[in-house]
Design an enzyme around this catalytic site. Structure first.
Site, PDB file in Angstrom:
ATOM      1  N   VAL A  34       0.794  -1.132  -0.103  1.00 14.21           N
ATOM      2  CA  VAL A  34       0.110  -0.035  -0.037  1.00 14.21           C
ATOM      3  C   VAL A  34       0.947   1.287  -0.188  1.00 14.21           C
ATOM      4  CG1 VAL A  34      -1.967   1.326   1.120  1.00 14.21           C
ATOM      5  CG2 VAL A  34      -1.911  -1.223   1.317  1.00 14.21           C
ATOM      6  N   GLU A  45       6.169   4.824   6.830  1.00 13.44           N
ATOM      7  CA  GLU A  45       6.501   4.089   7.862  1.00 13.44           C
ATOM      8  C   GLU A  45       5.774   2.635   7.530  1.00 13.44           C
ATOM      9  OE1 GLU A  45       8.539   5.000   9.864  1.00 13.44           O
ATOM     10  OE2 GLU A  45       8.267   7.296   9.759  1.00 13.44           O
ATOM     11  N   CYS A  66       5.226  -3.600  13.623  1.00 11.14           N
ATOM     12  CA  CYS A  66       6.117  -3.551  12.596  1.00 11.14           C
ATOM     13  C   CYS A  66       7.655  -3.695  12.763  1.00 11.14           C
ATOM     14  CB  CYS A  66       6.023  -2.179  11.889  1.00 11.14           C
ATOM     15  SG  CYS A  66       6.156  -0.868  12.906  1.00 11.14           S
TER      16      CYS A  66
END
Length: 515
Positions: free
Chosen positions: A206, A224, A258
């Site tokens: 994305v 990020e 993440c």
């Protein structure tokens, strides 16, 4: 606190209303009401109080969306936002002060400086996994910088997104800060519009879409992203300490982090000891049957649960810790695999779940080659007490951040930037880095009227006399000797150049009078 059913239902923003919402926010920013530092500080306080006043409701929303235990909700998200809103409140006046350039003999009289100006209206697109921290932390930087914000939280964390829709207009200035809720169509509509900055947190797939959309309008963008964050084990490390801290970093939020440790590169000769340490750590975390069910979050969706189950089913690694699951609850037990091959299915993409593979290596050089053969990670973890080992691994690799002898907590450190590099992201936020991300550093000079006494020779006609005078000011020779040159007389040589410069300026002033 139990979440009322109606609170967990997310009403999407009508796509046709989105341009009007953005126009209204831009009008609010253009009014100039957010330029004064005092009003930015007021909004930062309101944001902090939004969390403090509604802590129980946010805990309930996080429990609904992610099965988040209260301790994790407070430690990983809610308390950090209050802390960082307070830090921005305390420091924004210092961050926003103009920065004067170092004195320069040619331009010092012009008082060159950098003015910290807000970029304008920012779009922040947040992820599902930390729907408070990853939405509001960058927003704190944007407010401190003086930017208006449209926030698009993830529709997958629906209860938190619905809570934002209710609380934002009650706590924050609706002329400057708005929520847009929705899925792909609503996000697509947002990306079609003009922004002064976009910050996106989420997947690389994305991220490419966001970057492409931003490029069409030449919009600066911060990404990020994530990736596979490796752990490098020093065979002389305290393996019990390493296992405890790594298991925690992998188990929180069910590995949907993440910067979670994604895989471990361990010297083959200590793999048995590391596995034993993980078993001991697991027993200390979850000493009674059912503990891991109540203290581990759920996987966000059925699709993600199926993906992780597929990894567990098809991996060739050996299961040594955990491995349990419950499809109905979307729960996967914190799991450790050993003897995982470098080309195993679990190594094909970011795991983003509570599964931690151990890859045996022949040593630190092998580990470094393995890391450098892959995408640059968001974080690199080094488990070692040896300074030379730490320096070798950190100095031979590239990553968004480095954490030594712990995992994940580097993201919470207020005064260092958080961000990726290459496929793991671009740009950074957090503390002053967040302020800088949403700030345009505008260069500024104020040239005195008498400056032409020195620079008047720059104007036509370009007579020989004027060009000679101008060359006396601007013509330069390298002030340092060539590499490899004898430098015994360097000190005297440099002093001579300074004297030459002073005499050149005097000569230029005299030439200006004569011209």
């Amino acid at each position: 606190m139990t979440l009322p059913e109606e609170t967990s239902k997310l009403a999407y923003t009508p796509a046709e209303d989105i341009p009007q919402i953005v126009d209204a926010v831009r009008d609010g920013w253009n009014s100039g009401k957010l330029r004064p530092i005092a009003y930015r500080k007021e909004q930062l306080l309101h944001l902090g109080y939004m969390i403090q006043d509604n802590t129980e409701r946010f805990r309930a929303a996080l429990a609904h969306d992610l099965g988040r235990p209260m301790g994790e909700a407070d430690f990983l998200e809610l308390n950090l936002i209050i802390l960082q809103a307070t830090a921005a409140y305390d420091n924004v006046e210092k961050w926003a002060k103009p920065e004067y350039a170092p004195f320069d003999i040619y331009f010092g009289a012009m008082r060159p400086r950098v003015i910290k100006e807000p970029k304008g209206v920012a779009l922040i697109i947040g992820p599902f996994n930390y729907p408070v921290f990853c939405n509001l932390r960058p927003m704190i930087g944007a407010i401190a910088a003086g930017c208006a914000v449209v926030l698009k939280p993830s529709e997958q964390s629906s209860a938190v997104a619905a809570l934002y829709a209710e609380l934002f207009p009650r706590y924050l200035d609706p002329d400057l800060f708005r929520i847009v809720n929705g899925g792909i169509p609503e996000t697509t509509k947002l990306l079609e519009l003009q922004w002064d900055h976009i910050l996106y947190t989420g997947s690389g797939t994305v991220g490419k879409i966001v970057a492409t959309a931003a490029a069409k309008n030449l919009t600066p963008v911060t990404l990020e992203l994530g990736g596979k964050s490796p752990v490098v084990i020093d065979p002389n490390m305290d393996l019990k300490l390493a296992a405890r801290r790594l298991l925690w970093g992998k188990a929180i939020n069910a590995g949907q982090t993440c910067v979670a440790p994604d895989y471990i590169l361990c010297p083959a000769e200590v793999q048995d000891k590391l596995v034993a340490a993980f078993r001991e750590a697991y027993e200390s975390f979850y000493p009674y049957p059912g503990d891991s069910r109540k203290d581990v979050c759920k996987i966000i969706s059925d699709r993600q649960f199926a993906r992780l189950k597929g990894i567990l089913t098809n991996t060739k690694g050996t299961l040594v810790v955990g491995g349990g699951s419950d499809e109905a609850k979307r729960w996967i037990e914190p799991t450790v695999l050993r003897d995982v091959a470098e080309d195993d299915i679990i190594m094909q993409s970011e795991i983003f779940g509570p599964i931690l593979p151990i890859i045996p290596t022949t040593g630190v050089d092998h580990a470094i080659r393995f890391i450098n053969a892959r995408d640059r990670p968001l974080s690199l973890y080094i488990m070692s007490k040896d300074e030379a080992f730490k320096a070798t691994v950190a100095g031979s690799t590239v990553s968004g951040s480095v954490a030594i002898n712990d995992s994940v907590i580097q993201v919470a450190v207020e005064n260092v930037p958080f961000g990726g590099v290459g496929p793991s992201g671009s740009g950074a936020y957090g503390g002053k880095a967040g302020f800088d991300t949403f700030t345009h550093q505008r260069s500024y000079i104020d040239v005195p009227t008498w400056a032409d006494l020195i620079l008047g020779t720059r104007f036509p006609p370009y007579t020989d006399k004027r060009q000679k005078a101008l060359a006396g000011i601007t013509a330069q020779k390298m002030p340092y000797p060539r590499p490899g040159a004898v430098v015994g007389w360097f000190g005297r040589w440099r002093k001579r150049r300074i004297l030459e410069l002073v005499f050149a300026v005097i000569a230029a002033i005299r030439a200006s009078y004569r011209a």
